[in-house]
Write a protein that holds these residues in place. Structure first.
Motif, short mmCIF file in Angstrom:
data_model
loop_
_atom_site.label_atom_id
_atom_site.label_comp_id
_atom_site.label_asym_id
_atom_site.label_seq_id
_atom_site.Cartn_x
_atom_site.Cartn_y
_atom_site.Cartn_z
N GLN A 1 42.29 41.43 14.72
CA GLN A 1 42.08 40.12 14.14
C GLN A 1 42.51 38.95 15.03
N ASN A 2 43.29 39.19 16.07
CA ASN A 2 43.89 38.06 16.78
C ASN A 2 42.99 37.42 17.82
N ILE A 3 42.09 38.19 18.41
CA ILE A 3 41.23 37.64 19.46
C ILE A 3 40.18 36.74 18.83
N SER A 4 40.08 35.52 19.34
CA SER A 4 39.26 34.49 18.71
C SER A 4 37.98 34.23 19.47
N VAL A 5 36.86 34.15 18.73
CA VAL A 5 35.59 33.75 19.32
C VAL A 5 35.56 32.24 19.49
N THR A 6 36.09 31.52 18.51
CA THR A 6 36.03 30.06 18.57
C THR A 6 36.84 29.51 19.73
N ARG A 7 37.94 30.18 20.12
CA ARG A 7 38.70 29.75 21.29
C ARG A 7 38.12 30.36 22.57
N ARG A 8 37.01 31.08 22.40
CA ARG A 8 36.30 31.75 23.50
C ARG A 8 37.19 32.74 24.26
N GLU A 9 38.08 33.40 23.54
CA GLU A 9 38.77 34.55 24.11
C GLU A 9 37.80 35.72 24.19
N ALA A 10 36.77 35.67 23.35
CA ALA A 10 35.70 36.66 23.39
C ALA A 10 34.39 35.93 23.14
N ASP A 11 33.31 36.51 23.68
CA ASP A 11 31.97 35.94 23.44
C ASP A 11 31.38 36.47 22.14
N ILE A 12 31.70 37.73 21.83
CA ILE A 12 31.16 38.38 20.63
C ILE A 12 32.29 39.12 19.93
N ALA A 13 32.30 39.07 18.61
CA ALA A 13 33.28 39.83 17.84
C ALA A 13 32.54 40.61 16.75
N LEU A 14 33.00 41.82 16.50
CA LEU A 14 32.55 42.61 15.35
C LEU A 14 33.69 42.66 14.36
N ARG A 15 33.41 42.24 13.13
CA ARG A 15 34.44 42.17 12.11
C ARG A 15 33.97 42.87 10.83
N PHE A 16 34.94 43.38 10.05
CA PHE A 16 34.62 44.11 8.82
C PHE A 16 34.80 43.25 7.58
N ALA A 17 34.54 41.97 7.71
CA ALA A 17 34.55 41.06 6.56
C ALA A 17 33.69 39.87 6.92
N ARG A 18 33.06 39.29 5.91
CA ARG A 18 32.24 38.11 6.16
C ARG A 18 33.13 36.96 6.62
N PRO A 19 32.82 36.39 7.78
CA PRO A 19 33.68 35.32 8.30
C PRO A 19 33.61 34.06 7.45
N ASP A 20 34.68 33.30 7.48
CA ASP A 20 34.65 31.98 6.87
C ASP A 20 33.71 31.09 7.66
N ALA A 21 33.21 30.04 7.02
CA ALA A 21 32.35 29.09 7.72
C ALA A 21 33.09 28.56 8.94
#
Length: 278
Positions: free
Chosen positions: A127-147
């Motif tokens: 859960q800690n690596i962030s797409v919005t901070r561009r620590e990653a380009d793509i994330a796979l998550r097991f819950a619908r993300p918040d807006a």
């Protein structure tokens, strides 16, 4: 304003601490602090607030960091001409450790042969690596993300969880392997807690890989993803699915047009389908 200051600001935003940013950049904390002070002086305003030892972007700082991320992408594009005919460059993908290790890595060889110009980083993290901070380009998550204005989201799969036990043991004689409080919010942890009831002792785990090892060691029973459980040695499925979780893909909005990111996103979806997670 020294352009190189932006690199330090991005590292600090991603690490949220001077020590973490220093490790990322290969410098000492004093250098990071000095660059931060110089950048804030040049901008004429604070980029971060300090809260509980963490560096949190201010409203104006967040705008600066977004522009810095754009600059970072522009530099990468300049260094690695990324076209649909020849995708190349660095792409970072984050997913929970078991999905990374047991689904993505076994499916990498064909992708690597097809796209030798893409440097793919697989970052196992819950859960800690962030797409919005561009620590990653793509994330796979097991819950619908918040807006989130910083990421594009898409439902790409699902996974059923089934009760599992050691193959040589009777389920009713075994305790449920419960989850530690740090992971107690997970749907499978909630379900197991309801079955197990209050238990003063016994083994508790915080991740699925440890739960698998505990079942294989004959310690107890747990819930596992159905496609995964079917191929695990020493483990038997002990009933139909009891819960379902969705798999969502998040892509950084500024990365979505890169040919390399599109190629990786397509490969991730294909890997999920091949593993019966779609």
């Amino acid at each position: 304003m020294n352009w190189d200051h932006f690199r330090f600001l991005l590292a600090l935003a991603r690490a949220e601490s001077l020590s973490g940013a220093a490790r990322r950049l290969g410098v000492d904390q004093t250098t990071v602090a000095r660059r931060l002070a110089a950048a804030e002086a040049a901008l004429g305003h604070a980029v971060f607030d300090r809260a509980d030892g963490r560096f949190i972007p201010t409203i104006r700082g967040a705008d600066v960091l977004n522009r810095a991320a754009d600059m970072e992408i522009a530099v990468e594009d300049a260094c690695y001409p990324d076209t649909p005919e020849s995708p190349q460059g660095a792409v970072r993908v984050t997913a929970v450790p078991w999905l990374t290790q047991r689904v993505l890595v076994p499916n990498y060889s064909e992708f690597g042969n097809t796209y030798p110009g893409i440097a793919l980083s697989l970052l196992p993290d819950s859960q800690n690596i962030s797409v919005t901070r561009r620590e990653a380009d793509i994330a796979l998550r097991f819950a619908r993300p918040d807006a989130d204005s910083g990421a594009l989201t898409r439902r790409v799969g699902r996974v059923d969880f089934v009760p599992c036990r050691p193959a040589d043991r009777v389920a009713e004689t075994l305790p449920w392997i419960a989850y530690d409080a740090a992971a107690g919010h997970l749907p499978q942890a909630v379900w197991i807690a309801a079955q197990a009831g209050p238990a003063p002792g016994g083994l508790k785990v915080a991740d699925l890989e440890t739960a698998i090892a505990a079942v294989q060691a004959g310690i107890g029973r747990t819930l596992l993803p159905a496609p995964l459980a079917a191929g695990l040695p020493g483990i038997a499925v002990d009933g139909p699915p009891v819960l379902e979780r969705e798999i969502w893909m998040l892509i950084h909005a500024r990365s979505r047009t890169r040919a390399s990111v599109s190629a990786v996103a397509d490969w991730l979806i294909a890997a999920l389908r091949r593993g019966n997670f779609a």
